[in-house]
Design a protein around this motif. Structure first.
Motif, PDB file in Angstrom:
ATOM      1  N   LEU A 173       0.661  -1.226  -0.042  1.00  0.00           N
ATOM      2  CA  LEU A 173      -0.018   0.101  -0.113  1.00  0.00           C
ATOM      3  C   LEU A 173       0.820   1.336   0.052  1.00  0.00           C
ATOM      4  N   THR A 174       0.449   2.140  -0.836  1.00  0.00           N
ATOM      5  CA  THR A 174       1.200   3.379  -0.846  1.00  0.00           C
ATOM      6  C   THR A 174       0.306   4.515  -0.353  1.00  0.00           C
ATOM      7  N   LYS A 175       0.784   5.657   0.034  1.00  0.00           N
ATOM      8  CA  LYS A 175       0.015   6.910   0.348  1.00  0.00           C
ATOM      9  C   LYS A 175      -0.682   7.426  -0.568  1.00  0.00           C
ATOM     10  N   THR A 176      -1.756   7.473  -0.692  1.00  0.00           N
ATOM     11  CA  THR A 176      -2.808   8.185  -1.662  1.00  0.00           C
ATOM     12  C   THR A 176      -2.670   9.717  -1.794  1.00  0.00           C
ATOM     13  N   GLU A 177      -2.076  10.305  -2.926  1.00  0.00           N
ATOM     14  CA  GLU A 177      -2.102  11.697  -3.141  1.00  0.00           C
ATOM     15  C   GLU A 177      -3.541  12.217  -2.596  1.00  0.00           C
ATOM     16  N   GLU A 178      -3.475  13.523  -2.032  1.00  0.00           N
ATOM     17  CA  GLU A 178      -4.651  14.322  -1.507  1.00  0.00           C
ATOM     18  C   GLU A 178      -5.539  14.596  -2.773  1.00  0.00           C
ATOM     19  N   SER A 179      -4.920  14.659  -4.189  1.00  0.00           N
ATOM     20  CA  SER A 179      -5.698  14.967  -5.490  1.00  0.00           C
ATOM     21  C   SER A 179      -6.310  14.220  -5.906  1.00  0.00           C
ATOM     22  N   ASP A 180      -5.854  12.661  -5.871  1.00  0.00           N
ATOM     23  CA  ASP A 180      -6.281  11.558  -6.181  1.00  0.00           C
ATOM     24  C   ASP A 180      -7.546  10.909  -5.450  1.00  0.00           C
ATOM     25  N   LEU A 181      -7.780  11.447  -4.176  1.00  0.00           N
ATOM     26  CA  LEU A 181      -8.666  11.216  -3.398  1.00  0.00           C
ATOM     27  C   LEU A 181      -9.844  12.139  -3.556  1.00  0.00           C
ATOM     28  N   LYS A 182      -9.987  13.146  -4.291  1.00  0.00           N
ATOM     29  CA  LYS A 182     -10.951  14.019  -4.405  1.00  0.00           C
ATOM     30  C   LYS A 182     -12.101  13.283  -5.375  1.00  0.00           C
ATOM     31  N   GLU A 183     -13.189  13.230  -4.868  1.00  0.00           N
ATOM     32  CA  GLU A 183     -14.309  12.735  -5.743  1.00  0.00           C
ATOM     33  C   GLU A 183     -15.121  14.065  -6.422  1.00  0.00           C
ATOM     34  N   GLU A 184     -16.128  13.545  -7.068  1.00  0.00           N
ATOM     35  CA  GLU A 184     -16.911  14.564  -7.690  1.00  0.00           C
ATOM     36  C   GLU A 184     -17.434  15.463  -6.783  1.00  0.00           C
ATOM     37  N   LYS A 185     -17.911  16.767  -7.397  1.00  0.00           N
ATOM     38  CA  LYS A 185     -18.530  17.789  -6.510  1.00  0.00           C
ATOM     39  C   LYS A 185     -19.670  17.336  -5.923  1.00  0.00           C
ATOM     40  N   GLY A 186     -19.624  17.717  -4.744  1.00  0.00           N
ATOM     41  CA  GLY A 186     -20.933  17.288  -3.738  1.00  0.00           C
ATOM     42  C   GLY A 186     -20.569  16.325  -3.123  1.00  0.00           C
ATOM     43  N   LYS A 187     -19.691  15.259  -3.415  1.00  0.00           N
ATOM     44  CA  LYS A 187     -19.266  14.103  -2.541  1.00  0.00           C
ATOM     45  C   LYS A 187     -18.194  14.303  -1.557  1.00  0.00           C
ATOM     46  N   GLU A 188     -18.198  13.639  -0.310  1.00  0.00           N
ATOM     47  CA  GLU A 188     -17.043  13.657   0.597  1.00  0.00           C
ATOM     48  C   GLU A 188     -15.861  13.118   0.152  1.00  0.00           C
ATOM     49  N   SER A 189     -14.688  13.634   0.478  1.00  0.00           N
ATOM     50  CA  SER A 189     -13.478  12.985   0.042  1.00  0.00           C
ATOM     51  C   SER A 189     -12.991  11.934   1.175  1.00  0.00           C
ATOM     52  N   THR A 214      -4.128  -3.880 -14.687  1.00  0.00           N
ATOM     53  CA  THR A 214      -3.450  -4.583 -15.785  1.00  0.00           C
ATOM     54  C   THR A 214      -2.859  -3.945 -16.844  1.00  0.00           C
ATOM     55  N   ASN A 215      -2.654  -4.421 -18.072  1.00  0.00           N
ATOM     56  CA  ASN A 215      -2.144  -3.513 -19.176  1.00  0.00           C
ATOM     57  C   ASN A 215      -3.288  -2.735 -19.875  1.00  0.00           C
ATOM     58  N   ARG A 216      -4.437  -2.819 -19.428  1.00  0.00           N
ATOM     59  CA  ARG A 216      -5.379  -2.051 -20.172  1.00  0.00           C
ATOM     60  C   ARG A 216      -5.861  -0.904 -18.855  1.00  0.00           C
ATOM     61  N   TRP A 217      -6.438   0.153 -19.417  1.00  0.00           N
ATOM     62  CA  TRP A 217      -6.884   1.313 -18.750  1.00  0.00           C
ATOM     63  C   TRP A 217      -8.043   0.521 -17.899  1.00  0.00           C
ATOM     64  N   GLN A 218      -8.183   0.931 -16.777  1.00  0.00           N
ATOM     65  CA  GLN A 218      -9.347   0.396 -15.859  1.00  0.00           C
ATOM     66  C   GLN A 218      -9.729   1.620 -14.787  1.00  0.00           C
ATOM     67  N   THR A 219     -10.920   1.534 -14.650  1.00  0.00           N
ATOM     68  CA  THR A 219     -11.484   2.706 -13.615  1.00  0.00           C
ATOM     69  C   THR A 219     -11.203   2.653 -12.357  1.00  0.00           C
ATOM     70  N   VAL A 220     -10.544   3.535 -11.595  1.00  0.00           N
ATOM     71  CA  VAL A 220     -10.415   3.485 -10.212  1.00  0.00           C
ATOM     72  C   VAL A 220     -11.385   3.965  -9.325  1.00  0.00           C
ATOM     73  N   HIS A 221     -12.003   2.964  -8.780  1.00  0.00           N
ATOM     74  CA  HIS A 221     -13.160   3.466  -8.047  1.00  0.00           C
ATOM     75  C   HIS A 221     -12.832   4.237  -6.588  1.00  0.00           C
ATOM     76  N   PRO A 222     -13.628   5.055  -6.259  1.00  0.00           N
ATOM     77  CA  PRO A 222     -13.412   5.641  -4.849  1.00  0.00           C
ATOM     78  C   PRO A 222     -13.136   4.742  -3.795  1.00  0.00           C
ATOM     79  N   GLY A 223     -12.146   5.144  -3.032  1.00  0.00           N
ATOM     80  CA  GLY A 223     -11.508   4.234  -2.001  1.00  0.00           C
ATOM     81  C   GLY A 223     -10.742   3.092  -2.174  1.00  0.00           C
ATOM     82  N   GLN A 224     -10.469   3.188  -3.674  1.00  0.00           N
ATOM     83  CA  GLN A 224      -9.358   1.775  -3.706  1.00  0.00           C
ATOM     84  C   GLN A 224      -7.914   2.303  -3.755  1.00  0.00           C
ATOM     85  N   ALA A 225      -7.161   1.569  -3.109  1.00  0.00           N
ATOM     86  CA  ALA A 225      -5.778   2.016  -3.001  1.00  0.00           C
ATOM     87  C   ALA A 225      -4.982   1.655  -4.030  1.00  0.00           C
TER      88      ALA A 225
END
Length: 466
Positions: free
Chosen positions: A39-55, A72-83
């Motif tokens: 696990l690495t420390k998540t940057e603050e900017s990476d943990l910001k979600e859409e406007k109106g939701k809590e970080s 994987t070798n393909r682009w995948q969506t990173v969901h909120p809260g995933q490390a």
């Protein structure tokens, strides 16, 4: 008993030893795991979600609740809260607004960096450590705007160049015209040449007449007439009325009348220059019809809308001069012109007096017209009969103008007209004639025709004389 106690002590020590060995083994196994998935420390900017939701940050959530992102070798969506494991490529999808990540390519990172910068796709932007910084993006945007501005400037220059190719500058055209002896002259310059030609002692009579003929065309314009006055041309025309050549008098009067038309400044200068007296002399003496026709034209131009000139005209006996034209043979062409002039002068005064306007300038003009005693002079010199006798002329246009004048004079000449048996007979004959013509017009589909209008004027006069 002591033996049992010893056995318990040995068993406790053995259990403690087993526990320590288990702890050491557990730590060793944890240290041997692949660091790639640490696990690495998540940057603050990476943990910001859409406007109106809590970080969501690591401080707000327990480590057990964080879901690990498996790349994987393909682009995948990173969901909120995933490390996100370290070393991945991360980007923000501008179309969906979601963050995406994948394993790095095997190609050289520098060449990959160049390839990314060469991309022109505007829908997605990489935001990992190997992509553009915010400052670089601002600089790129500024450069893009500068390129658009440069492109716009280049288009404007291209359009100007196209105009230059299609149209030639006026300076170039003037230069070519000068080479061809075709220099463009202003009206002022042309009038200067014409006046000089007319006034030159070297010019023949035909050349002077040609100059006057051309001048008449230019002085019709108000501004040109003022320039003509400043050039001394007006006085030359007044002096030309004294010429011994009839054709010279004719054309000088023609130019004078054109310059006087609806031009108060020229009218004032002309009457002060003695033009009125000279025109009356031409009309009162024996002259060819063409000369008197142009002199009457110049006189009419001087008198219309100029009460001072009308007053001087009456003082000089101008009305009697015009009356005498009806006694001369061969002057029939002037009759309608004289009657039309009288009609215009009488209506001009009546309309002004009937207008309700309290402006100082208008009141001053009304006062000027009040000094013009035209109607009394008309009645005194029996213009009532002179005008009505013209109804016997065969031309419809002449009858129309005479009928209008008779209608205007009716207020002052009613008693004279009632006792004029000749006039009553003429009106009856005209009514019969125009009834037939008006009926024919109506049969042809013209309900409000010319002859019906004339018939209405005749019926009105007959009704007033009863």
């Amino acid at each position: 008993m002591s033996h049992c106690i010893r056995l318990l002590s040995i068993a406790a020590k053995f259990s403690l030893l087993v526990f320590l060995l288990s702890a050491v083994f557990l730590c060793s196994s944890l240290s041997d795991r692949n660091p790639e998935f640490a696990l690495t420390k998540t940057e603050e900017s990476d943990l910001k979600e859409e406007k109106g939701k809590e970080s969501v940050t690591e401080d707000d959530a327990d480590a057990e609740d964080l879901e690990v992102f498996y790349p994987t070798n393909r682009w995948q969506t990173v969901h909120p809260g995933q490390a996100i494991p370290a070393g991945l490529h991360v980007r923000l999808n501008l179309q969906t607004g979601e963050k995406e990540a994948k394993l790095p390519d095997n190609t050289n990172e520098k060449s990959d960096m160049k390839d990314q910068k060469k991309r022109k796709r505007l829908d997605k932007v990489d935001i990992d450590s190997n992509s553009f910084t915010s400052q670089e993006l601002k600089e790129a945007l500024a450069k893009l705007k500068e390129n658009e501005k440069t492109k716009s400037t280049m288009e404007v220059k291209a359009n100007l160049e196209d105009v230059r190719k299609r149209f030639r500058p006026i300076e170039e055209l003037k230069a070519e015209f000068e080479q061809l002896n075709m220099r463009i002259e202003t009206d002022y310059e042309i009038m200067v040449k014409l006046i000089n030609k007319f006034n030159s002692s070297d010019s023949t009579l035909d050349e002077k007449i040609a100059a006057l003929y051309d001048l008449e065309y230019y002085v019709h314009q108000v501004d040109n007439a003022k320039d003509f006055l400043s050039l001394g041309g007006l006085q030359l025309m007044i002096d030309g009325l004294n010429s011994t050549e009839a054709v010279m008098k004719e054309h000088a009067a023609f130019v004078l009348g054109a310059a006087l038309s609806s031009n108060p400044k020229v009218q004032i200068e002309a009457i002060e220059g003695g033009a009125l007296q000279k025109l009356l002399v031409i009309l009162a003496t024996e002259q060819p019809l063409t000369v008197k026709k142009k002199a009457l034209f110049a006189l009419s131009s001087m008198l219309r809308h100029f009460p001072y000139a009308q007053q001087q005209f009456l003082k000089l006996g101008g009305l009697q001069v015009l009356r005498n034209l009806f006694k001369e043979k061969g002057m029939e062409a002037l009759y309608v012109r004289v009657v039309t002039l009288l009609y215009d002068l009488i209506m001009e005064k009546m309309l002004l007096e009937g207008a309700q306007n309290n402006e100082d300038q208008m009141e001053e003009k009304v006062q000027q017209y009040s000094q013009v005693k035209l109607v009394p002079a008309v009645v005194e010199q029996d213009w009532c009969a002179i005008v009505s006798n013209l109804l016997a002329l065969p031309e419809h246009d002449t009858r129309e103008k005479v009928l209008k004048t008779v209608s205007v004079l009716m207020t002052f000449c009613k008693d004279r007209y009632r006792g004029d048996q000749r006039l009553n007979i003429t009106l009856s004959m005209l009514r019969s004639e125009y009834e037939e013509l008006a009926a024919e017009e109506q049969r042809e589909g013209d309900k409000d025709g010319y002859f019906k209008e004339l018939l209405g004027s005749i019926n009105t006069i007959i009704q007033e004389l009863r």
